[in-house]
Each structure stands twice: as C-alpha cells, then as structure tokens.
Design an enzyme around this catalytic site. Structure first.
Site, PDB file in Angstrom:
ATOM      1  N   SER A  70     -20.615  27.828  99.523  1.00 25.17           N
ATOM      2  CA  SER A  70     -21.380  28.098  98.551  1.00 25.17           C
ATOM      3  C   SER A  70     -22.436  28.976  98.637  1.00 25.17           C
ATOM      4  O   SER A  70     -22.793  29.148  99.785  1.00 25.17           O
ATOM      5  CB  SER A  70     -22.255  26.628  98.137  1.00 25.17           C
ATOM      6  OG  SER A  70     -21.273  25.730  97.997  1.00 25.17           O
ATOM      7  N   PHE A 101     -17.053  36.596  98.839  1.00 20.25           N
ATOM      8  CA  PHE A 101     -17.622  37.822  98.151  1.00 20.25           C
ATOM      9  C   PHE A 101     -16.691  38.145  97.187  1.00 20.25           C
ATOM     10  O   PHE A 101     -16.690  39.385  96.485  1.00 20.25           O
ATOM     11  CB  PHE A 101     -17.725  38.941  99.056  1.00 20.25           C
ATOM     12  CG  PHE A 101     -19.004  38.802 100.027  1.00 20.25           C
ATOM     13  CD1 PHE A 101     -20.299  39.220  99.656  1.00 20.25           C
ATOM     14  CD2 PHE A 101     -18.565  38.628 101.357  1.00 20.25           C
ATOM     15  CE1 PHE A 101     -21.497  38.921 100.412  1.00 20.25           C
ATOM     16  CE2 PHE A 101     -20.003  38.520 102.201  1.00 20.25           C
ATOM     17  CZ  PHE A 101     -21.185  38.672 101.514  1.00 20.25           C
ATOM     18  N   LEU A 102     -15.586  37.439  96.981  1.00 18.88           N
ATOM     19  CA  LEU A 102     -14.746  37.650  96.040  1.00 18.88           C
ATOM     20  C   LEU A 102     -15.237  37.746  94.621  1.00 18.88           C
ATOM     21  O   LEU A 102     -16.163  36.708  94.216  1.00 18.88           O
ATOM     22  CB  LEU A 102     -13.184  36.837  96.124  1.00 18.88           C
ATOM     23  CG  LEU A 102     -13.339  35.293  95.868  1.00 18.88           C
ATOM     24  CD1 LEU A 102     -13.383  34.885  94.529  1.00 18.88           C
ATOM     25  CD2 LEU A 102     -12.224  34.701  96.541  1.00 18.88           C
ATOM     26  N   ALA A 103     -14.501  38.353  93.721  1.00 17.16           N
ATOM     27  CA  ALA A 103     -15.202  38.538  92.145  1.00 17.16           C
ATOM     28  C   ALA A 103     -13.826  38.007  91.246  1.00 17.16           C
ATOM     29  O   ALA A 103     -12.925  38.029  91.790  1.00 17.16           O
ATOM     30  CB  ALA A 103     -15.327  39.964  91.824  1.00 17.16           C
ATOM     31  N   LEU A 160     -26.944  36.671  98.844  1.00 17.22           N
ATOM     32  CA  LEU A 160     -27.922  37.027  97.762  1.00 17.22           C
ATOM     33  C   LEU A 160     -28.196  38.510  97.335  1.00 17.22           C
ATOM     34  O   LEU A 160     -28.200  38.986  96.447  1.00 17.22           O
ATOM     35  CB  LEU A 160     -29.035  36.373  97.774  1.00 17.22           C
ATOM     36  CG  LEU A 160     -29.183  34.459  97.855  1.00 17.22           C
ATOM     37  CD1 LEU A 160     -30.320  34.144  98.108  1.00 17.22           C
ATOM     38  CD2 LEU A 160     -28.761  34.040  96.453  1.00 17.22           C
ATOM     39  N   ALA A 164     -27.781  40.994  94.378  1.00 18.71           N
ATOM     40  CA  ALA A 164     -28.635  41.497  93.727  1.00 18.71           C
ATOM     41  C   ALA A 164     -28.493  43.244  93.826  1.00 18.71           C
ATOM     42  O   ALA A 164     -28.911  43.776  92.755  1.00 18.71           O
ATOM     43  CB  ALA A 164     -30.056  41.258  94.504  1.00 18.71           C
ATOM     44  N   LEU A 166     -25.710  44.811  93.636  1.00 19.70           N
ATOM     45  CA  LEU A 166     -24.745  44.980  92.534  1.00 19.70           C
ATOM     46  C   LEU A 166     -25.458  45.130  91.325  1.00 19.70           C
ATOM     47  O   LEU A 166     -24.966  46.087  90.557  1.00 19.70           O
ATOM     48  CB  LEU A 166     -23.264  44.233  92.880  1.00 19.70           C
ATOM     49  CG  LEU A 166     -22.730  44.207  93.949  1.00 19.70           C
ATOM     50  CD1 LEU A 166     -21.647  42.997  94.193  1.00 19.70           C
ATOM     51  CD2 LEU A 166     -21.839  45.694  93.990  1.00 19.70           C
ATOM     52  N   CYS A 215     -22.775  34.400  88.550  1.00 19.24           N
ATOM     53  CA  CYS A 215     -23.358  34.561  89.783  1.00 19.24           C
ATOM     54  C   CYS A 215     -24.698  35.591  89.665  1.00 19.24           C
ATOM     55  O   CYS A 215     -25.503  35.009  90.282  1.00 19.24           O
ATOM     56  CB  CYS A 215     -22.477  35.477  90.565  1.00 19.24           C
ATOM     57  SG  CYS A 215     -20.760  34.451  90.679  1.00 19.24           S
ATOM     58  N   LYS A 218     -27.914  33.999  88.324  1.00 16.71           N
ATOM     59  CA  LYS A 218     -28.460  32.957  89.142  1.00 16.71           C
ATOM     60  C   LYS A 218     -28.771  33.293  90.530  1.00 16.71           C
ATOM     61  O   LYS A 218     -29.829  32.841  90.902  1.00 16.71           O
ATOM     62  CB  LYS A 218     -27.155  32.021  89.218  1.00 16.71           C
ATOM     63  CG  LYS A 218     -27.417  30.861  90.177  1.00 16.71           C
ATOM     64  CD  LYS A 218     -25.971  29.851  90.105  1.00 16.71           C
ATOM     65  CE  LYS A 218     -24.902  30.569  91.194  1.00 16.71           C
ATOM     66  NZ  LYS A 218     -24.829  30.305  92.562  1.00 16.71           N
TER      67      LYS A 218
HETATM   68  C1  UGA Z   1     -19.820  38.965  91.494  1.00 18.03           C
HETATM   69  C2  UGA Z   1     -19.814  40.045  92.865  1.00 18.03           C
HETATM   70  O1  UGA Z   1     -18.947  41.048  92.463  1.00 18.03           O
HETATM   71  C3  UGA Z   1     -18.964  39.300  93.985  1.00 18.03           C
HETATM   72  O2  UGA Z   1     -18.613  40.032  95.124  1.00 18.03           O
HETATM   73  C4  UGA Z   1     -19.369  37.764  94.077  1.00 18.03           C
HETATM   74  O3  UGA Z   1     -18.590  37.306  95.154  1.00 18.03           O
HETATM   75  C5  UGA Z   1     -19.542  36.839  93.035  1.00 18.03           C
HETATM   76  O4  UGA Z   1     -20.274  37.649  91.995  1.00 18.03           O
HETATM   77  C6  UGA Z   1     -20.035  35.620  93.473  1.00 18.03           C
HETATM   78  O5  UGA Z   1     -21.314  35.632  93.689  1.00 18.03           O
HETATM   79  O6  UGA Z   1     -19.237  34.480  93.371  1.00 18.03           O
HETATM   80  P1  UGA Z   1     -18.113  38.509  89.421  1.00 18.03           P
HETATM   81  O7  UGA Z   1     -19.650  37.828  88.773  1.00 18.03           O
HETATM   82  O8  UGA Z   1     -16.992  37.692  89.351  1.00 18.03           O
HETATM   83  O9  UGA Z   1     -18.492  38.989  91.089  1.00 18.03           O
HETATM   84  O10 UGA Z   1     -18.132  39.787  88.583  1.00 18.03           O
HETATM   85  P2  UGA Z   1     -18.399  41.429  88.571  1.00 18.03           P
HETATM   86  O11 UGA Z   1     -17.191  41.928  88.852  1.00 18.03           O
HETATM   87  O12 UGA Z   1     -19.502  41.466  89.856  1.00 18.03           O
HETATM   88  O13 UGA Z   1     -19.030  41.593  87.213  1.00 18.03           O
HETATM   89  C7  UGA Z   1     -20.395  41.165  87.077  1.00 18.03           C
HETATM   90  C8  UGA Z   1     -20.840  41.557  85.788  1.00 18.03           C
HETATM   91  O14 UGA Z   1     -21.316  42.970  85.841  1.00 18.03           O
HETATM   92  C9  UGA Z   1     -19.658  41.775  84.653  1.00 18.03           C
HETATM   93  O15 UGA Z   1     -20.329  41.247  83.466  1.00 18.03           O
HETATM   94  C10 UGA Z   1     -19.252  43.393  84.530  1.00 18.03           C
HETATM   95  O16 UGA Z   1     -18.773  43.554  83.134  1.00 18.03           O
HETATM   96  C11 UGA Z   1     -20.761  43.893  84.747  1.00 18.03           C
HETATM   97  N1  UGA Z   1     -20.637  45.248  85.244  1.00 18.03           N
HETATM   98  C12 UGA Z   1     -20.093  45.590  86.474  1.00 18.03           C
HETATM   99  C13 UGA Z   1     -20.907  46.371  84.514  1.00 18.03           C
HETATM  100  O17 UGA Z   1     -21.347  46.003  83.434  1.00 18.03           O
HETATM  101  N2  UGA Z   1     -21.110  47.678  84.886  1.00 18.03           N
HETATM  102  C14 UGA Z   1     -20.051  48.047  86.436  1.00 18.03           C
HETATM  103  O18 UGA Z   1     -20.215  49.051  86.506  1.00 18.03           O
HETATM  104  C15 UGA Z   1     -19.805  46.856  86.868  1.00 18.03           C
END
Ligand code: UGA
Length: 401
Positions: A70, A101-103, A160, A164, A166, A215, A218
């Site tokens: 977690s 780290f998977l999305a 974290l 942050a 990303l 994610c 939070k």
């Molecule tokens: C994120 C991280 O990318 C994962 O590496 C991490 O493991 C995960 O959180 C977690 O902590 O469990 P996730 O939340 O599934 O993954 O989705 P992301 O692909 O990161 O997207 C997050 C948000 O950013 C989405 O709403 C997406 O539409 C937005 N986004 C992403 C943008 O608006 N612009 C971008 O260029 C990229």
C-alpha cells in the site's frame, strides 16, 4: 489469471489460516485520506494497515517477511515494526517496502513490463536477507537492472514523490494552457516543443480538464501533511499548489462553458461525454468529470452523462445529486437536443463518432468543449460547431460584439 489459478494462485477468505502458513505477506489494504480527527482531509488513514499488522501478529507461529505494498507515509514501517515485533511469542518479522507503480487501465502491461521495481529494507543482515527474498521473486520475469533496492524510508518516500512529480507535470502544463488561451498560443504545440527536450520528456504533458483518480490527490495531500508535520511549511505549500492548480483548471473549464454560452446554462441540456477519471477504466474516484457535472448542476443546467463503462460508479459517486442527472449509455441519444457537449474523459470511442449527425440533432448554436483535446477541432468547426478546447484559440461562428 485463469492459467495460474489452482496451480500457484489461490483465492481464499480464510485470512488467519493463510497468515499462519505464509513466509511472505504482501499487505495491500487501502490507505484513504483520513476523514476525521488530526490530519483530517490530508493525512493517510492507517487504521486498516495497523489492524492487519495486529492480525498478522495474532495468527503467526513462525517468522515472516511483511511487505508494504500500500502507499504509505514515510516512516510507517517504523510503527509497523513496533507492532509486529513486540509480540509475546518472540517471533521476528522483517518489514520491506515495495511500492506499486502500475496505473489503472494499463495494470497488466505495467506489471509485466515495469520501468522499475523498488524494494526498500533495513540495513541489518536479516533486513537485507528479506530484501533479497523479494528481489528473487521479481527476478523471475524482470531484468535485474530494473530491480532497485534502497533503504526503507527512500522507498516509502519515492512512491509519494513519483505521484507528486507526475501530477505536477499535469498541473504545470494546465497552468500553461490557461496562459495559451489568453495569448493565442496553442498548448499542444507548446507541449510538443518542450517535450522534445530530452531533459523534460514527452509524457504526461497532455493539457486536460484536470487530473483525477484515487491516487494523485490523496498522495499529494499526504505529502503536504508530512511536510507540515516536520515543520516544513514552505515545502508543504509548494506541493499544495499542484492540487490548487488542478482545482482551478476544473473550475476554469466550467466558467469558460458558462461565459461562452452567453453567460447562462440554466435550463439548457448539456451532454457530458465521459465520467471516468481517464480512459479504459470505470473508476470515477476524484474524476474531473464529476466535478464539472456538479458545478453545472449548480448553474441549473440539465445534465446528460454518457460513458461506455463508468455510469454505475458515477451514479454512486454523485450521491444526492444523481437524481438530477440523466444517465445515458448512448452518446448519440445524450447529445440529442443538447446545446453543448463537453468531452471530459479521453475515451477513443468519442473520437470516432459521427459528429455531422450529432450536430444535426443538437440545439443551435451548438457548442463543443473538448476538455481532453482529443477531437479534430477544425473539422468540427467546419461542420458548424463552436469549438472550445483546452489551451487553444476558440473556433467559433459567433461574431465578436
Ligand atoms: C497513478 C500513477 O501514474 C501510477 O504510477 C501510480 O502507481 C498510481 O497512480 C497509484 O498511485 O496507484 P493512475 O491514477 O491510475 O496512476 O492514473 P494516471 O495514468 O497517472 O492518470 C492520472 C490522471 O492524470 C488522470 O485523470 C489522467 O487523465 C490525468 N492526466 C495524465 C492528464 O490530464 N494529462 C496527462 O498528460 C497525463
């Protein structure tokens, strides 16, 4: 999963028995934002983790490796170590941090082919032995150079920090998108131009109506809380700004809609395309689509929400506001008679619709607000739409007064 089930993958609800039999336990319970007491709204709620640690102690008869999977605040392992190792049976537990780290939407690819696997452990001989045991598991399918080992605190903090960073990129490009709209620059061109700098890189620079998901918000709030806890007020407000920028971007989108539609949307039918926080998931947690939906309901618009997979979750997450929304799986039916369409999730399906037919079925003048910059704006404009995208000059047929 089917190919492994019954071979070396088993599912069970008999938690206590499997705790007793296990050598290694991956704890993947959720750590939502605390909603009560000290740190409410920011700190991570660790009650599930602590209960699990106590359950492990109560049901163990042999030493074990306990893996933090977690997402946790830094130094959680310390607290867990106290709970686990002060047991009456004199058993020894090693704690290892192995953040995920998977999305969502790409989980299987991310698991099979991760950029890196991070494993943090204590410097002691038994701590290092525990780290090696986890390395050996991943080494079955991941090249050793992509498995990195660190101390416990680096591993906890890296998770974290990665989220942050990303989220910060999305907020940074969204901040630039606001400036683009004022200056006539085009955010897609800007993001392409800066992304080609290898030091900046191309990914996560898509301007949008804002980031969502369970994610980013939070984890950043958790980071902010940690900084405050350690007396680092300036550092806390630096990261907090990433969240504020995201909230601003969502509200800016709604204000743009209202002002473009002659300063009122009351009683106007508006079709929202997308409820999920991103494409390829049915998850609506912290989805910008629902923020936009609620704000437009406040403006007394008549909302029709369409999404290929997320309508059930959207209905639940909207709670008391759900009865004001019409949930319509068919985008054509959703757009029929609407004054405007807002694209809120980057579903590929939305790029393949027959916008000629959609335009004909809508009230005029017809507006389209592309909150994900995924549509062909010139083509839509030629069809007759007034097109507003993120960080781009609007393409309209309405003469300026
Ligand atoms: C994120 C991280 O990318 C994962 O590496 C991490 O493991 C995960 O959180 C977690 O902590 O469990 P996730 O939340 O599934 O993954 O989705 P992301 O692909 O990161 O997207 C997050 C948000 O950013 C989405 O709403 C997406 O539409 C937005 N986004 C992403 C943008 O608006 N612009 C971008 O260029 C990229």
């Amino acid at each position: 999963m089917r190919s492994a089930r019954g071979r070396n993958l088993f599912f069970s609800t008999d938690v206590n028995r499997h705790i007793a039999e296990a050598d290694i336990i991956f704890v993947s319970v959720n750590t939502p934002t605390k909603s009560f007491g000290q740190g409410a709204g920011r700190a991570a709620d660790l009650q599930y983790w602590e209960k699990t640690a106590r359950q492990i102690v109560e049901n163990s008869t042999s030493p074990k490796i306990v893996v933090e999977k977690s997402t946790l605040p830094v130094r959680t392992a310390e607290a867990m170590e106290h709970i686990l190792n002060y047991n009456s049976a004199g058993l020894h537990f090693d704690i290892v941090s192995n953040p995920e780290f998977l999305a969502e939407g790409t989980a299987i690819q991310d698991m099979q082919n991760p950029d890196r696997v991070l494993i943090g452990g204590k410097d002691s001989p038994s701590g290092q032995k525990a780290v090696q045991a986890i390395v050996d598991i991943y080494a079955h399918w991941i090249p050793l150079e992509r498995i990195i080992t660190t101390n416990l605190w680096s591993s906890e903090l890296s998770k974290l920090a990665a989220n942050a960073f990303l989220a910060q990129r999305v907020s940074s490009i969204n901040a630039i998108s606001a400036l683009c709209e004022k200056t006539g620059a085009d955010v897609t061109e800007v993001s392409h131009a800066i992304g080609l700098d290898s030091r900046i890189g191309r990914s996560f620079l898509r301007a949008s109506v804002g980031f969502g998901g369970s994610c980013f918000r939070k984890d950043i709030l958790n980071l902010v809380y940690l900084c405050e806890y350690y007396g680092l007020g300036e550092v806390a407000s630096y990261w907090e700004q990433v969240i504020k920028m995201n909230e601003h971007q969502q509200m800016r989108f709604v204000s743009n809609m209202v002002s473009s539609m002659f300063n009122t949307v009351a009683g106007k039918r508006i079709a929202l395309f997308g409820a999920a926080f991103k494409a390829n998931t049915s998850d609506t947690r912290e989805s910008p689509a629902l923020v936009v939906c609620r704000a437009l309901l406040e403006e007394r618009a008549e909302i029709v929400l369409t999404d290929p997979h997320a309508l059930d979750n959207a209905r639940t997450d909207l709670g008391g506001a759900a009865h004001l929304v019409c949930f319509e799986p068919d985008p054509y039916a959703a757009a029929k008679g609407a004054h405007a369409i807002a694209i809120l999730t980057d579903w590929a399906q939305f790029t393949k619709l027959d916008y000629d037919a959609i335009y004909k079925s809508m009230a005029k003048p017809a507006f389209i607000f592309d909150g994900r910059n995924i549509l062909d704006h010139k083509k839509l404009h030629a069809i007759g739409f007034n097109v507003y995208a993120i960080g781009k000059p609007p393409l309209t047929h309405i003469p300026a007064i």
